[in-house]
Design a protein around this motif. Structure first.
Motif, short mmCIF file in Angstrom:
data_model
loop_
_atom_site.label_atom_id
_atom_site.label_comp_id
_atom_site.label_asym_id
_atom_site.label_seq_id
_atom_site.Cartn_x
_atom_site.Cartn_y
_atom_site.Cartn_z
N ASP A 128 40.06 37.28 37.47
CA ASP A 128 41.73 37.14 37.93
C ASP A 128 42.35 37.91 39.11
O ASP A 128 42.15 39.58 39.77
CB ASP A 128 41.17 38.40 37.06
N SER A 188 41.45 32.39 37.05
CA SER A 188 40.51 32.20 37.31
C SER A 188 39.81 33.08 36.31
O SER A 188 40.16 34.13 36.33
CB SER A 188 39.70 32.29 39.04
N ASN A 189 38.33 33.19 36.50
CA ASN A 189 37.81 34.10 35.90
C ASN A 189 37.61 35.53 36.34
O ASN A 189 37.18 36.62 36.03
CB ASN A 189 36.46 33.45 35.45
#
Length: 97
Positions: A26, A23-24
């Motif tokens: 981390d 995911s963004n």
């Protein structure tokens, strides 16, 4: 999920738990095997998760995190601490009640 005697083709599942996927944020955790997120006014951001490494399975519960990111960061820190600090010890049956 592997096939069973009731389902010969196996099954696939989708998760929203970011420990299990990229995911963004981390926050993917290599040893994660499951997790359930939640939020409410009293408990804040919550995460119940499990991780398995070297034959040991740990369960972690985070309640009242201030942010979604914090619940993952605290979980990863706890898993890493326990996996790296503690070891299993076999208790002789003569010491058991």
């Amino acid at each position: 999920m592997d096939e069973t005697n009731k389902n010969s083709s196996g099954r696939s599942f989708t998760t929203l738990c970011l420990l299990m996927k990229n995911s963004n944020m981390d926050v993917k955790y290599e040893n994660a095997i499951g997790g359930k997120t939640g939020w409410n006014k009293k408990a804040g951001y919550a995460l119940v998760s499990a991780a398995k490494k070297d034959g040991r399975t740990l369960i972690c519960v985070i309640l009242n995190a201030e942010t979604s990111q914090q619940r993952y960061e605290e979980t990863i820190a706890l898993f890493d601490y326990v996996f790296n600090t503690f070891r299993n010890v076999e208790v002789p049956t003569t010491l058991l009640p």
